[in-house]
Design a protein around this motif. Structure first.
Motif, PDB file in Angstrom:
ATOM      1  N   VAL A   1      10.397   7.502   2.233  1.00  0.00           N
ATOM      2  CA  VAL A   1      11.267   6.381   2.605  1.00  0.00           C
ATOM      3  C   VAL A   1      10.441   5.316   3.315  1.00  0.00           C
ATOM      4  CG1 VAL A   1      13.314   5.647   3.873  1.00  0.00           C
ATOM      5  CG2 VAL A   1      13.222   7.946   2.863  1.00  0.00           C
ATOM      6  N   GLY A   2      10.261   4.199   2.647  1.00  0.00           N
ATOM      7  CA  GLY A   2       9.518   3.094   3.231  1.00  0.00           C
ATOM      8  C   GLY A   2      10.420   1.900   3.486  1.00  0.00           C
ATOM      9  N   PRO A   3       9.885   0.814   3.971  1.00  0.00           N
ATOM     10  CA  PRO A   3      10.672  -0.391   4.248  1.00  0.00           C
ATOM     11  C   PRO A   3      11.464  -0.895   3.052  1.00  0.00           C
ATOM     12  CG  PRO A   3       8.507  -0.569   5.232  1.00  0.00           C
ATOM     13  CD  PRO A   3       8.477   0.655   4.379  1.00  0.00           C
ATOM     14  N   ALA A   4      10.909  -0.720   1.853  1.00  0.00           N
ATOM     15  CA  ALA A   4      11.573  -1.227   0.645  1.00  0.00           C
ATOM     16  C   ALA A   4      12.879  -0.506   0.362  1.00  0.00           C
ATOM     17  CB  ALA A   4      10.639  -1.099  -0.562  1.00  0.00           C
ATOM     18  N   GLN A   5      13.010   0.721   0.869  1.00  0.00           N
ATOM     19  CA  GLN A   5      14.237   1.492   0.634  1.00  0.00           C
ATOM     20  C   GLN A   5      15.328   1.178   1.664  1.00  0.00           C
ATOM     21  OE1 GLN A   5      11.062   3.285   0.191  1.00  0.00           O
ATOM     22  NE2 GLN A   5      11.490   2.592  -1.890  1.00  0.00           N
ATOM     23  N   LEU A   6      15.016   0.378   2.656  1.00  0.00           N
ATOM     24  CA  LEU A   6      15.972   0.046   3.708  1.00  0.00           C
ATOM     25  C   LEU A   6      16.435  -1.413   3.574  1.00  0.00           C
ATOM     26  CD1 LEU A   6      14.115   1.691   6.741  1.00  0.00           C
ATOM     27  CD2 LEU A   6      15.786   2.731   5.186  1.00  0.00           C
ATOM     28  N   ALA A   7      17.541  -1.731   4.244  1.00  0.00           N
ATOM     29  CA  ALA A   7      18.103  -3.091   4.171  1.00  0.00           C
ATOM     30  C   ALA A   7      17.424  -4.001   5.188  1.00  0.00           C
ATOM     31  CB  ALA A   7      19.611  -3.038   4.419  1.00  0.00           C
ATOM     32  N   ILE A   8      16.093  -4.102   5.063  1.00  0.00           N
ATOM     33  CA  ILE A   8      15.329  -4.933   5.987  1.00  0.00           C
ATOM     34  C   ILE A   8      15.274  -6.383   5.506  1.00  0.00           C
ATOM     35  CG2 ILE A   8      13.034  -5.348   6.950  1.00  0.00           C
ATOM     36  CD1 ILE A   8      12.635  -2.339   7.049  1.00  0.00           C
ATOM     37  N   ALA A   9      15.091  -6.592   4.215  1.00  0.00           N
ATOM     38  CA  ALA A   9      15.034  -7.950   3.666  1.00  0.00           C
ATOM     39  C   ALA A   9      16.316  -8.742   3.959  1.00  0.00           C
ATOM     40  CB  ALA A   9      14.762  -7.902   2.160  1.00  0.00           C
ATOM     41  N   PRO A  10      17.525  -8.135   3.769  1.00  0.00           N
ATOM     42  CA  PRO A  10      18.751  -8.866   4.113  1.00  0.00           C
ATOM     43  C   PRO A  10      18.834  -9.219   5.594  1.00  0.00           C
ATOM     44  CG  PRO A  10      19.250  -7.016   2.668  1.00  0.00           C
ATOM     45  CD  PRO A  10      17.819  -6.854   3.094  1.00  0.00           C
ATOM     46  N   LEU A  11      18.286  -8.344   6.449  1.00  0.00           N
ATOM     47  CA  LEU A  11      18.277  -8.635   7.894  1.00  0.00           C
ATOM     48  C   LEU A  11      17.430  -9.868   8.173  1.00  0.00           C
ATOM     49  CD1 LEU A  11      18.740  -7.982  10.904  1.00  0.00           C
ATOM     50  CD2 LEU A  11      16.759  -6.448  10.763  1.00  0.00           C
ATOM     51  N   LEU A  12      16.258  -9.937   7.583  1.00  0.00           N
ATOM     52  CA  LEU A  12      15.383 -11.084   7.795  1.00  0.00           C
ATOM     53  C   LEU A  12      16.019 -12.363   7.252  1.00  0.00           C
ATOM     54  CD1 LEU A  12      11.912  -9.509   6.899  1.00  0.00           C
ATOM     55  CD2 LEU A  12      12.993  -9.748   9.143  1.00  0.00           C
ATOM     56  N   ASP A  13      16.751 -12.255   6.158  1.00  0.00           N
ATOM     57  CA  ASP A  13      17.458 -13.415   5.609  1.00  0.00           C
ATOM     58  C   ASP A  13      18.509 -13.924   6.592  1.00  0.00           C
ATOM     59  OD1 ASP A  13      15.997 -13.393   3.278  1.00  0.00           O
ATOM     60  OD2 ASP A  13      17.483 -12.235   2.144  1.00  0.00           O
ATOM     61  N   ARG A  14      19.213 -12.992   7.240  1.00  0.00           N
ATOM     62  CA  ARG A  14      20.223 -13.408   8.220  1.00  0.00           C
ATOM     63  C   ARG A  14      19.567 -14.110   9.413  1.00  0.00           C
ATOM     64  NH1 ARG A  14      24.076  -8.413   9.588  1.00  0.00           N
ATOM     65  NH2 ARG A  14      25.262 -10.078  10.616  1.00  0.00           N
ATOM     66  N   ILE A  15      18.416 -13.608   9.833  1.00  0.00           N
ATOM     67  CA  ILE A  15      17.714 -14.201  10.964  1.00  0.00           C
ATOM     68  C   ILE A  15      17.189 -15.590  10.616  1.00  0.00           C
ATOM     69  CG2 ILE A  15      15.713 -13.959  12.487  1.00  0.00           C
ATOM     70  CD1 ILE A  15      16.057 -10.915  12.233  1.00  0.00           C
TER      71      ILE A  15
END
Length: 205
Positions: A114-128
Motif C-alpha cells: 500500500v503506497g501513496p497511490a492507493q490512498l486518497a491523497i491526490a484529492p486532498l491536495l486538490d482541495r488544499i
C-alpha cells in the motif's frame, strides 16, 4: 451445511466476532420477532447499494455529498485527515470539531503493497489547492504506519507552498493530534474526553 452454520460462518468473518460470538448472535436472532429479522435482512441487502463514499471527503453517505460537506456552517478552512470513514463518526461523536474531513482510505504500508497511490491523497491536495484551507489536522492513528503517513502528508502539503488567497503571506499549517492518544492506539476506541484534549493540544510538525 445448514442455514444455521452458514449464517454462523458469515457472522464469524466480521471484525471482532469469533465463532462463539457468531453462534450467540444467530441464536439471539432466532428468538427475535420475525419482522425485526426481516427488516435487518432488508437493510443488510441494500447496504452497498445505498451507502457510498462522499464525493468530496470520502466518508459514508447515502447522497453524493455527505451532510458534513454540505453544511454551510462548517469551517471550510480546516480539514481533518483520517484513515477510515468510521474515524469521522468517532470525532463527530465528541461534538467539538466544526471543520471538514478527508478520508484517506488507509495508511501507507509498503510491506503490504500500500503506497501513496492507493490512498486518497491526490484529492486532498486538490482541495488544499483551492486556496480556502488554512489548517490540515492529520488525525491518523499513532502507530508506525500512521506516523509515516502523517510525515508524508506534511511533506507534500509543505511543498504546495503558500496559500494563493493570502497573497503569498501565510503558509498552510499542518498539525498532529496531541499525544493524549496512546502510542499504538486506535481512534475508534478512544474516549471522548481524551480525543477532545488531543484536538485542543494538537501541535505543528
Amino acid at each position: 451445511m445448514s442455514t444455521f452454520d452458514d449464517l454462523t460462518n458469515n457472522f464469524s468473518r466480521l471484525p471482532g466476532i469469533g465463532k462463539k460470538s457468531a453462534v450467540r448472535i444467530v441464536n439471539w436472532l432466532l428468538k427475535q420477532d420475525g419482522a425485526y429479522v426481516q427488516k435487518f435482512a432488508q437493510n443488510l441487502g441494500v447496504l452497498q447499494e445505498r451507502v457510498r463514499p462522499c464525493k468530496v471527503c470520502g466518508t459514508w453517505t447515502e447522497s453524493d455529498t455527505c451532510p458534513i460537506c454540505s453544511d454551510p456552517l462548517r469551517d471550510s478552512s480546516i480539514i481533518c485527515v483520517v484513515e477510515q470513514p468510521q474515524d469521522v463518526s468517532t470525532i463527530e461523536a465528541y461534538g467539538e470539531f466544526k471543520g471538514l474531513y478527508h478520508v484517506l482510505g488507509g495508511l501507507i504500508k509498503p510491506l503490504e503493497g500500500v503506497g501513496p497511490a492507493q490512498l486518497a491523497i491526490a484529492p486532498l491536495l486538490d482541495r488544499i489547492r483551492g486556496g480556502t484551507v488554512h489548517e490540515v489536522i492529520v488525525a491518523t492513528n499513532p502507530t508506525v504506519e500512521g506516523d509515516t503517513t502523517a510525515l508524508y502528508l506534511n511533506k507534500l502539503i509543505m511543498e504546495l507552498g503558500v496559500l494563493p488567497a493570502d497573497g503569498g503571506r501565510d503558509k498552510i499549517k499542518v498539525t498532529r493530534l496531541a499525544t493524549g492518544i496512546p502510542v499504538g492506539g486506535d481512534l475508534e476506541y478512544i474516549d471522548k474526553r481524551t480525543l477532545s484534549l488531543s484536538f485542543r493540544g494538537r501541535s505543528e510538525f
